[in-house]
Design a protein around this motif. Structure first.
Motif, short mmCIF file in Angstrom:
data_model
loop_
_atom_site.label_atom_id
_atom_site.label_comp_id
_atom_site.label_asym_id
_atom_site.label_seq_id
_atom_site.Cartn_x
_atom_site.Cartn_y
_atom_site.Cartn_z
N ASP A 4 7.95 5.89 -3.11
CA ASP A 4 7.31 5.81 -1.93
C ASP A 4 6.05 6.81 -2.23
O ASP A 4 6.30 7.95 -2.64
CB ASP A 4 8.41 6.40 -1.00
N ALA A 5 5.04 6.25 -1.56
CA ALA A 5 3.82 7.13 -1.47
C ALA A 5 3.86 8.19 -0.81
O ALA A 5 3.01 9.49 -1.17
CB ALA A 5 2.62 6.18 -1.38
N ASP A 6 4.51 8.29 0.40
CA ASP A 6 4.54 9.22 1.28
C ASP A 6 5.23 10.39 0.81
O ASP A 6 4.85 11.48 0.92
CB ASP A 6 4.67 8.89 2.75
N ARG A 38 0.57 0.49 -9.72
CA ARG A 38 0.87 1.29 -11.08
C ARG A 38 0.14 2.55 -10.81
O ARG A 38 -0.65 2.81 -10.53
CB ARG A 38 0.64 0.64 -12.16
N GLU A 39 1.10 3.66 -11.10
CA GLU A 39 0.54 5.09 -11.16
C GLU A 39 -0.16 5.33 -12.39
O GLU A 39 0.23 4.84 -13.47
CB GLU A 39 1.97 6.06 -11.10
N ARG A 74 0.95 -1.31 -0.10
CA ARG A 74 0.01 -0.07 -0.02
C ARG A 74 0.70 1.23 0.20
O ARG A 74 0.54 2.28 -0.70
CB ARG A 74 -1.09 0.03 1.27
N SER A 75 1.97 1.25 0.56
CA SER A 75 2.73 2.56 0.82
C SER A 75 3.52 2.84 -0.50
O SER A 75 4.50 3.58 -0.41
CB SER A 75 3.49 2.46 2.09
N ARG A 76 3.64 2.05 -1.48
CA ARG A 76 4.55 2.32 -2.81
C ARG A 76 3.56 2.29 -3.89
O ARG A 76 2.55 1.69 -4.10
CB ARG A 76 5.50 1.19 -2.71
N SER A 77 4.28 2.77 -4.93
CA SER A 77 3.79 2.95 -6.38
C SER A 77 4.71 2.36 -7.36
O SER A 77 5.96 2.76 -6.98
CB SER A 77 2.82 3.80 -6.73
N GLN A 78 4.42 2.20 -8.61
CA GLN A 78 5.64 2.19 -9.52
C GLN A 78 5.31 2.91 -11.02
O GLN A 78 4.11 2.90 -11.05
CB GLN A 78 5.90 0.90 -9.75
N ALA A 98 10.11 -6.30 -16.63
CA ALA A 98 8.83 -6.63 -16.24
C ALA A 98 8.64 -5.66 -14.88
O ALA A 98 9.61 -5.34 -14.21
CB ALA A 98 8.79 -8.22 -15.73
N PRO A 99 7.14 -5.34 -14.51
CA PRO A 99 6.91 -4.62 -13.26
C PRO A 99 7.14 -5.15 -12.16
O PRO A 99 7.36 -6.57 -12.10
CB PRO A 99 5.56 -4.15 -13.55
N PHE A 100 7.41 -4.71 -10.93
CA PHE A 100 7.40 -5.03 -9.56
C PHE A 100 6.20 -5.92 -9.30
O PHE A 100 5.04 -5.63 -9.72
CB PHE A 100 7.67 -4.07 -8.55
N LYS A 101 6.26 -7.21 -8.62
CA LYS A 101 5.04 -7.93 -8.16
C LYS A 101 4.44 -7.23 -6.87
O LYS A 101 5.33 -6.86 -6.03
CB LYS A 101 5.55 -9.38 -7.96
N GLY A 102 3.35 -7.28 -6.88
CA GLY A 102 2.56 -6.66 -5.87
C GLY A 102 2.53 -5.01 -5.48
O GLY A 102 2.29 -4.55 -4.52
N VAL A 103 3.11 -4.35 -6.41
CA VAL A 103 3.31 -2.84 -6.32
C VAL A 103 2.14 -2.20 -7.22
O VAL A 103 2.43 -2.54 -8.56
CB VAL A 103 4.55 -2.43 -6.37
#
Length: 59
Positions: free
Chosen positions: A33-35, A55-56, A17-21, A48-53
């Motif tokens: 970092d979302a904060d 996307r913006e 929850r506290s991250r995006s990519q 490939a994108p990160f797993k479980g993060v």
């Protein structure tokens, strides 16, 4: 109780929850970092994108 058993199986249920990519201009994925908005990590091993993060959204 967490809903992520067994430990060490290589996946999780739900997003971090506290991250995006976002995708960089070079085609790699960068984790933010979302904060604070600072970039945490860039995935250079594969495109490939990160797993479980999450996307913006593109604006």
């Amino acid at each position: 109780m967490a809903t992520n058993p067994p430990i060490g199986d290589g996946h999780r249920k739900g997003a971090v929850r506290s991250r995006s990519q976002t995708k960089t201009s070079s085609g790699h994925w960068a984790k933010r970092d979302a904060d604070t908005g600072r970039f945490i990590d860039v995935k250079t091993s594969s495109k490939a994108p990160f797993k479980g993060v999450r996307r913006e959204k593109k604006r």
